[in-house]
Design a protein around this motif. Structure first.
Motif, PDB file in Angstrom:
ATOM      1  N   CYS A  49       0.839  -1.197   0.000  1.00  0.00           N
ATOM      2  CA  CYS A  49       0.000   0.000   0.000  1.00  0.00           C
ATOM      3  C   CYS A  49       0.876   1.250   0.000  1.00  0.00           C
ATOM      4  O   CYS A  49       1.836   1.332   0.785  1.00  0.00           O
ATOM      5  CB  CYS A  49      -0.912   0.029   1.225  1.00  0.00           C
ATOM      6  N   SER A  50       0.546   2.197  -0.862  1.00  0.00           N
ATOM      7  CA  SER A  50       1.222   3.498  -0.841  1.00  0.00           C
ATOM      8  C   SER A  50       0.355   4.481  -0.077  1.00  0.00           C
ATOM      9  O   SER A  50      -0.868   4.399  -0.098  1.00  0.00           O
ATOM     10  CB  SER A  50       1.478   3.998  -2.261  1.00  0.00           C
ATOM     11  N   SER A  51       1.025   5.427   0.587  1.00  0.00           N
ATOM     12  CA  SER A  51       0.301   6.287   1.519  1.00  0.00           C
ATOM     13  C   SER A  51       0.636   7.755   1.260  1.00  0.00           C
ATOM     14  O   SER A  51       1.701   8.094   0.733  1.00  0.00           O
ATOM     15  CB  SER A  51       0.653   5.924   2.963  1.00  0.00           C
ATOM     16  N   TRP A  52      -0.295   8.608   1.678  1.00  0.00           N
ATOM     17  CA  TRP A  52      -0.082  10.049   1.561  1.00  0.00           C
ATOM     18  C   TRP A  52       0.935  10.561   2.590  1.00  0.00           C
ATOM     19  O   TRP A  52       1.322  11.734   2.549  1.00  0.00           O
ATOM     20  CB  TRP A  52      -1.412  10.791   1.747  1.00  0.00           C
ATOM     21  N   ASP A  53       1.357   9.672   3.520  1.00  0.00           N
ATOM     22  CA  ASP A  53       2.343  10.093   4.521  1.00  0.00           C
ATOM     23  C   ASP A  53       3.783   9.834   4.067  1.00  0.00           C
ATOM     24  O   ASP A  53       4.691   9.736   4.894  1.00  0.00           O
ATOM     25  CB  ASP A  53       2.068   9.405   5.864  1.00  0.00           C
ATOM     26  N   ASN A  54       3.983   9.684   2.738  1.00  0.00           N
ATOM     27  CA  ASN A  54       5.308   9.559   2.104  1.00  0.00           C
ATOM     28  C   ASN A  54       5.880   8.148   2.165  1.00  0.00           C
ATOM     29  O   ASN A  54       7.002   7.931   1.710  1.00  0.00           O
ATOM     30  CB  ASN A  54       6.352  10.519   2.700  1.00  0.00           C
ATOM     31  N   ASN A  55       5.138   7.186   2.716  1.00  0.00           N
ATOM     32  CA  ASN A  55       5.683   5.848   2.915  1.00  0.00           C
ATOM     33  C   ASN A  55       4.944   4.806   2.078  1.00  0.00           C
ATOM     34  O   ASN A  55       3.822   5.043   1.595  1.00  0.00           O
ATOM     35  CB  ASN A  55       5.603   5.447   4.392  1.00  0.00           C
ATOM     36  N   VAL A  56       5.587   3.626   1.964  1.00  0.00           N
ATOM     37  CA  VAL A  56       4.976   2.451   1.358  1.00  0.00           C
ATOM     38  C   VAL A  56       4.960   1.354   2.409  1.00  0.00           C
ATOM     39  O   VAL A  56       5.990   1.081   3.065  1.00  0.00           O
ATOM     40  CB  VAL A  56       5.767   1.983   0.110  1.00  0.00           C
ATOM     41  N   TYR A  57       3.808   0.706   2.589  1.00  0.00           N
ATOM     42  CA  TYR A  57       3.639  -0.294   3.632  1.00  0.00           C
ATOM     43  C   TYR A  57       3.399  -1.672   3.011  1.00  0.00           C
ATOM     44  O   TYR A  57       2.664  -1.804   2.034  1.00  0.00           O
ATOM     45  CB  TYR A  57       2.465   0.062   4.550  1.00  0.00           C
ATOM     46  N   PHE A  58       4.018  -2.681   3.612  1.00  0.00           N
ATOM     47  CA  PHE A  58       3.840  -4.062   3.209  1.00  0.00           C
ATOM     48  C   PHE A  58       3.067  -4.786   4.318  1.00  0.00           C
ATOM     49  O   PHE A  58       3.473  -4.747   5.484  1.00  0.00           O
ATOM     50  CB  PHE A  58       5.197  -4.749   2.998  1.00  0.00           C
ATOM     51  N   TYR A  59       1.958  -5.414   3.938  1.00  0.00           N
ATOM     52  CA  TYR A  59       1.125  -6.113   4.916  1.00  0.00           C
ATOM     53  C   TYR A  59       1.130  -7.605   4.611  1.00  0.00           C
ATOM     54  O   TYR A  59       0.972  -8.024   3.461  1.00  0.00           O
ATOM     55  CB  TYR A  59      -0.311  -5.583   4.894  1.00  0.00           C
ATOM     56  N   SER A  60       1.335  -8.389   5.641  1.00  0.00           N
ATOM     57  CA  SER A  60       1.337  -9.845   5.512  1.00  0.00           C
ATOM     58  C   SER A  60      -0.077 -10.372   5.655  1.00  0.00           C
ATOM     59  O   SER A  60      -0.758 -10.101   6.662  1.00  0.00           O
ATOM     60  CB  SER A  60       2.237 -10.473   6.573  1.00  0.00           C
ATOM     61  N   VAL A  61      -0.520 -11.116   4.653  1.00  0.00           N
ATOM     62  CA  VAL A  61      -1.862 -11.696   4.718  1.00  0.00           C
ATOM     63  C   VAL A  61      -1.919 -12.825   5.752  1.00  0.00           C
ATOM     64  O   VAL A  61      -2.849 -12.878   6.573  1.00  0.00           O
ATOM     65  CB  VAL A  61      -2.304 -12.193   3.321  1.00  0.00           C
ATOM     66  N   PRO A  62      -0.920 -13.758   5.770  1.00  0.00           N
ATOM     67  CA  PRO A  62      -1.024 -14.840   6.770  1.00  0.00           C
ATOM     68  C   PRO A  62      -0.995 -14.336   8.203  1.00  0.00           C
ATOM     69  O   PRO A  62      -1.694 -14.867   9.073  1.00  0.00           O
ATOM     70  CB  PRO A  62       0.217 -15.704   6.467  1.00  0.00           C
ATOM     71  N   TYR A  63      -0.197 -13.298   8.462  1.00  0.00           N
ATOM     72  CA  TYR A  63      -0.070 -12.809   9.839  1.00  0.00           C
ATOM     73  C   TYR A  63      -1.060 -11.690  10.159  1.00  0.00           C
ATOM     74  O   TYR A  63      -1.239 -11.329  11.321  1.00  0.00           O
ATOM     75  CB  TYR A  63       1.357 -12.331  10.105  1.00  0.00           C
ATOM     76  N   GLY A  64      -1.650 -11.106   9.142  1.00  0.00           N
ATOM     77  CA  GLY A  64      -2.656 -10.082   9.379  1.00  0.00           C
ATOM     78  C   GLY A  64      -2.116  -8.815   9.981  1.00  0.00           C
ATOM     79  O   GLY A  64      -2.828  -8.147  10.741  1.00  0.00           O
ATOM     80  N   ARG A  65      -0.873  -8.479   9.675  1.00  0.00           N
ATOM     81  CA  ARG A  65      -0.313  -7.256  10.239  1.00  0.00           C
ATOM     82  C   ARG A  65       0.741  -6.676   9.291  1.00  0.00           C
ATOM     83  O   ARG A  65       1.184  -7.331   8.339  1.00  0.00           O
ATOM     84  CB  ARG A  65       0.301  -7.523  11.612  1.00  0.00           C
ATOM     85  N   ARG A  66       1.168  -5.450   9.654  1.00  0.00           N
ATOM     86  CA  ARG A  66       2.186  -4.796   8.848  1.00  0.00           C
ATOM     87  C   ARG A  66       3.492  -5.560   8.951  1.00  0.00           C
ATOM     88  O   ARG A  66       3.922  -5.937  10.033  1.00  0.00           O
ATOM     89  CB  ARG A  66       2.380  -3.353   9.298  1.00  0.00           C
ATOM     90  N   GLN A  67       4.127  -5.725   7.786  1.00  0.00           N
ATOM     91  CA  GLN A  67       5.361  -6.499   7.728  1.00  0.00           C
ATOM     92  C   GLN A  67       6.580  -5.631   7.502  1.00  0.00           C
ATOM     93  O   GLN A  67       7.634  -5.871   8.083  1.00  0.00           O
ATOM     94  CB  GLN A  67       5.250  -7.533   6.603  1.00  0.00           C
ATOM     95  N   ASP A  68       6.429  -4.584   6.648  1.00  0.00           N
ATOM     96  CA  ASP A  68       7.564  -3.732   6.311  1.00  0.00           C
ATOM     97  C   ASP A  68       7.070  -2.321   6.033  1.00  0.00           C
ATOM     98  O   ASP A  68       5.903  -2.109   5.682  1.00  0.00           O
ATOM     99  CB  ASP A  68       8.295  -4.240   5.062  1.00  0.00           C
ATOM    100  N   THR A  69       7.991  -1.379   6.182  1.00  0.00           N
ATOM    101  CA  THR A  69       7.726   0.006   5.811  1.00  0.00           C
ATOM    102  C   THR A  69       8.898   0.520   4.994  1.00  0.00           C
ATOM    103  O   THR A  69      10.059   0.368   5.400  1.00  0.00           O
ATOM    104  CB  THR A  69       7.543   0.892   7.052  1.00  0.00           C
ATOM    105  N   LEU A  70       8.574   1.117   3.836  1.00  0.00           N
ATOM    106  CA  LEU A  70       9.598   1.696   2.972  1.00  0.00           C
ATOM    107  C   LEU A  70       9.439   3.212   3.008  1.00  0.00           C
ATOM    108  O   LEU A  70       8.431   3.754   2.548  1.00  0.00           O
ATOM    109  CB  LEU A  70       9.459   1.172   1.539  1.00  0.00           C
ATOM    110  N   MET A  71      10.422   3.892   3.591  1.00  0.00           N
ATOM    111  CA  MET A  71      10.384   5.349   3.678  1.00  0.00           C
ATOM    112  C   MET A  71      11.352   5.898   2.630  1.00  0.00           C
ATOM    113  O   MET A  71      12.558   6.030   2.887  1.00  0.00           O
ATOM    114  CB  MET A  71      10.772   5.808   5.090  1.00  0.00           C
ATOM    115  N   GLY A  72      10.824   6.193   1.443  1.00  0.00           N
ATOM    116  CA  GLY A  72      11.724   6.534   0.348  1.00  0.00           C
ATOM    117  C   GLY A  72      11.451   7.838  -0.348  1.00  0.00           C
ATOM    118  O   GLY A  72      12.160   8.174  -1.307  1.00  0.00           O
TER     119      GLY A  72
END
Length: 815
Positions: free
Chosen positions: A587-610
């Protein structure tokens, strides 16, 4: 006419009116005036004396049993005679023009000619009807039902009537390089119009043009060079049809011999017994003008060009002129040739005797650079035959000029035309025709590109080359205008950037056989072209229905529902995508970041601040992530999973940073992942090479922010929509905007197959557009607010849309 009985004396003096002086003619050089409604049987030959008097002409036959014929002049002819007695050409022309304008001012359209008493006249003005080598003055009157033209001399009819509801096409024309012409067509495909009018001022022409345009079902502005280009490029127009359309748009008309439609020589082999269309040597080099095909001749022309004072030109004669047109058509229009050449045919050895010899002279002649005319690719072979048994002279070898000699590979005239047209539609010509279009209608027509392409003609042949109205000396102005009309005119320039190459269609076995020596199916019909879009990617949304309305969501919050697991994200997101493994949502966000969400774990997995500003869009291909941001960059990331981590966190390596002049609002990849396209807030579309990350094309094509961009399935075109409510198709190869559609409302997102577009607009409706005709074929009610997102399955059977009404709708094709 006056019929009088005669005695043994010569014609009586009683035949002459008072002050009607006579002159017997043995040898007289005079201007040929067309006397209409006087028909003599071709087999009837009567000897006698022809007398030209001041107010009439009289034929006095030697046979006493034949009547004396007397034709009275009207006042106009009297003034024509007076004008002919003046010494200077400018004075003659001025007197004739003054007399004509006086007569037009003292007359008007006869309203008794209206077809109905209920007709309401809109406008009336003096005009001239343009015919080959003749302009016939009169009055035009347009009503709420008909267009009327009433010629002063009553020819060819007392009144010409055209019903407005029958009009299919209208074109503004240049006449004598001035914007005064208007041509009206009541058919879709014929290149001969129903009427061609020349106005005395541009304002009158434009008023009638726009009035007629209101009666057209498809408004005339839809017929643009770009829209025809798209149809031709994708195989929906044959080469022949496309060239006819370009000629029409470039002011070429069969009623104006100085601007007759121009077609290329395509075959270079006129000596073989068989025509091998699989051999490139059979065809003419379409990247060069005729004058540059022979290197030795071109070297001589270039040497003269370099030593010439400004304005310099390479070719002293044009590729299309009245003389060249009548050279080809002398057997079907001998009267025009006689009119052009003071009552004589050309020398027999210089006539159109042989197609092979004509081609040879175009290659080797010092001043012969002519192209062809549409008749060479038509079905009527009469222009190749001397059906009227005309006495066209005897050549030096003693033979009479008869039918045109055909090349050995043609068994007859219909066979020649068929094979000639087959060659025009061949694989080789289809792949190279755009090069000839660049020379004649495109960016190599003038300027530095024309110089580089050895394509420079006399400056008087170009639009805007000279303003005749600014020349004060009447004699000089008339001489200039005469030279313009007789020398030939370069077509109106239609393209200012390189013309894209055709997407070569798969023909029906016309280039696979080793030779063409028998009747072949012509590929000019639309049925000969296969659809260039893969069937699996072809849109057919005429029966779309709602399968389900799945859920609602809050403003600026996105809830992501998956089939197996339930994952809810409360975040201000701009876009999201599912990776191929089905286990990760990005998911890309208006807060300047890109977020990776894990479907099996149901939570955020990574954040890319680029990025330094909002991440507006992104796409993924082959372990590479492409992120677009309002910080005016696109960044390319190599993503590799860390297998040592129990949570499989990803490692991000920045591979490239693509800089823009404005914030990037949308980004997309082509299906092969080799090209990248971005759309910016300043309306610029940029196409990138995904291997070198270099810019291929940069086109400013929208006024304001671009909402969405996408490649066509074949990667040859890019479609973009923006805040200016326009949909634009850009050619990837050339960067040319080849289609532009102005929608009634702002479009936010779309899916397309190259020909049809399903787009979501500000009103919440889905619109199905046909880009080839620039029309909306279906409107589908969908959301109560703007449609902001759209997804299509690979087989085009399912569509998902999201809107500002916080609804996501699943659409399924209904059988």
């Amino acid at each position: 006419h006056t019929k009088l009985e005669k005695n043994n004396e010569q014609s009586s003096i009683l035949l002459y009116d008072q002050n009607n002086w006579s002159r017997s003619i043995n040898c007289l050089k005079f201007i040929v005036l067309q006397i209409y409604n006087l028909q003599l049987m071709s087999s009837l030959k009567i000897r006698g004396s022809f007398k030209v008097c001041s107010r009439s002409i009289i034929f006095d036959p030697e046979d006493l049993d034949e009547p004396i014929l007397k034709v009275c002049f009207n006042v106009c002819v009297y003034y024509l005679h007076r004008a002919s007695c003046l010494d200077k050409l400018g004075d003659q022309t001025a007197m004739i023009a003054a007399n004509l304008q006086s007569r037009l001012a003292r007359s008007s359209f006869d309203k008794n000619c209206f077809q109905s008493v209920a007709e309401k006249p809109h406008m009336e003005c003096p005009v001239e009807m343009v015919l080959p080598l003749v302009s016939n003055p009169g009055h035009v009157c347009i009503t709420d039902e008909n267009l009327y033209f009433q010629p002063l001399n009553g020819y060819p009819e007392h009144v010409i009537q055209i019903k407005l509801h029958r009009v299919r096409r209208i074109y503004k024309r240049r006449h004598g390089l001035r914007p005064l012409g208007l041509e009206v067509f009541c058919t879709e495909n014929d290149f001969c119009s129903d009427i061609y009018l020349k106005f005395y001022n541009t304002a009158d022409r434009d008023e009638i043009y726009y009035y007629i345009a209101t009666f057209l079902e498809n408004h005339v502005t839809e017929h643009t060079a770009e829209s025809y280009m798209l149809q031709w490029q994708r195989g929906h127009l044959s080469n022949y049809q496309y060239l006819l359309h370009l000629n029409n748009l470039a002011d070429r008309s069969c009623n104006d011999l100085s601007q007759y439609p121009v077609f290329p020589w395509v075959i270079a082999d006129y000596s073989s017994s068989q025509l091998d269309m699989t051999n490139a040597a059979t065809f003419r080099d379409l990247s060069k003008p005729v004058g540059a095909l022979n290197k030795e001749r071109l070297d001589r022309l270039l040497a003269r060009y370099r030593g010439m004072p400004e304005p310099r030109f390479l070719y002293g004669s044009h590729y299309s002129s009245p003389g060249y047109v009548l050279f080809y058509l002398v057997r079907v229009a001998p009267e025009h040739m006689l009119c052009l050449q003071n009552g004589r045919y050309d020398h027999a050895d210089r006539m159109f005797n042989s197609i092979g010899e004509t081609w040879k002279n175009c290659l080797e002649g010092a001043t012969d650079f002519k192209e062809l005319i549409p008749e060479f690719y038509g079905q009527d072979s009469s222009f190749l035959e001397n059906r009227q048994s005309l006495d066209l002279g005897r050549k030096q070898n003693g033979s009479l000029v008869g039918d045109v000699v055909l090349p050995p590979w043609a068994s007859g005239k219909p066979d020649f035309l068929q094979k000639h047209k087959t060659a025009l539609e061949s694989q080789y010509v289809s792949e190279h025709l755009h090069e000839w279009i660049d020379l004649v209608f495109g960016f190599k027509q003038r300027g530095s590109e024309a110089v580089a392409a050895q394509n420079v003609f006399h400056p008087l042949t170009y639009e805007g080359g000279i303003d005749c109205d600014s020349i004060e000396d009447t004699d000089q102005r008339i001489a200039m205008l005469t030279q313009i009309l007789e020398f030939g005119q370069t077509p109106k320039q239609l393209f200012t950037s390189p013309h894209p190459q055709r997407i070569t269609p798969r023909f029906q076995n016309i280039t696979r056989s080793p030779s063409i020596n028998s009747p072949v199916t012509s590929p000019s019909e639309d049925s000969s072209f296969e659809d260039l879009t893969e069937e699996s990617r072809k849109l057919a949304w005429t029966n779309m229905g709602i399968r389900s309305r799945l859920l609602g969501y809050r403003n600026n919050k996105v809830q992501i529902y998956l089939t197996i697991n339930h994952l809810t994200v409360f975040q201000a997101l701009s876009s999201c995508l599912m990776l191929a493994d089905g286990k990760t949502v990005v998911c890309s966000s208006w807060d300047n970041n890109v977020y990776f969400y894990s479907v099996p774990y149901g939570r955020r997995q990574d954040t890319l601040m680029g990025h330094d500003d909002a991440v507006s869009d992104m796409c993924w291909f082959d372990d590479r992530l492409y992120t677009a941001s309002w910080d005016s960059t696109i960044k390319v990331w190599q993503c590799a999973s860390d297998s040592s981590s129990s949570h499989k966190r990803s490692q991000f390596e920045l591979l490239a940073e693509l800089e823009h002049d404005a914030g990037v609002n949308t980004v997309a990849l082509n299906p092969a992942g080799t090209l990248l396209v971005s759309g910016c807030k300043d309306g610029t579309v940029t196409i990138w090479d995904n291997s070198s990350y270099g810019t291929l094309q940069q086109v400013h094509c929208h006024n304001g922010t671009i909402h969405h961009v996408s490649f066509s399935p074949d990667s040859r075109h890019v479609l973009s929509v923006g805040v200016d409510s326009c949909m634009k198709v850009t050619d990837v190869q050339t960067g040319m905007v080849i289609s532009s559609v102005k929608a009634e409302e702002e479009q936010r997102c779309f899916c397309w197959d190259g020909n049809s577009v399903l787009c979501g607009g500000q009103s919440g409706d889905l619109l199905l557009w046909d880009l080839l005709s620039n029309t909306v074929t279906q409107r589908i009610p969908a959301h109560s607010g703007a449609v902001t997102a759209m997804w299509m399955s690979e087989l085009c059977t399912t569509v998902i849309t999201g809107g500002e009404d916080r609804q996501i709708i699943f659409w399924k094709l209904q059988s």
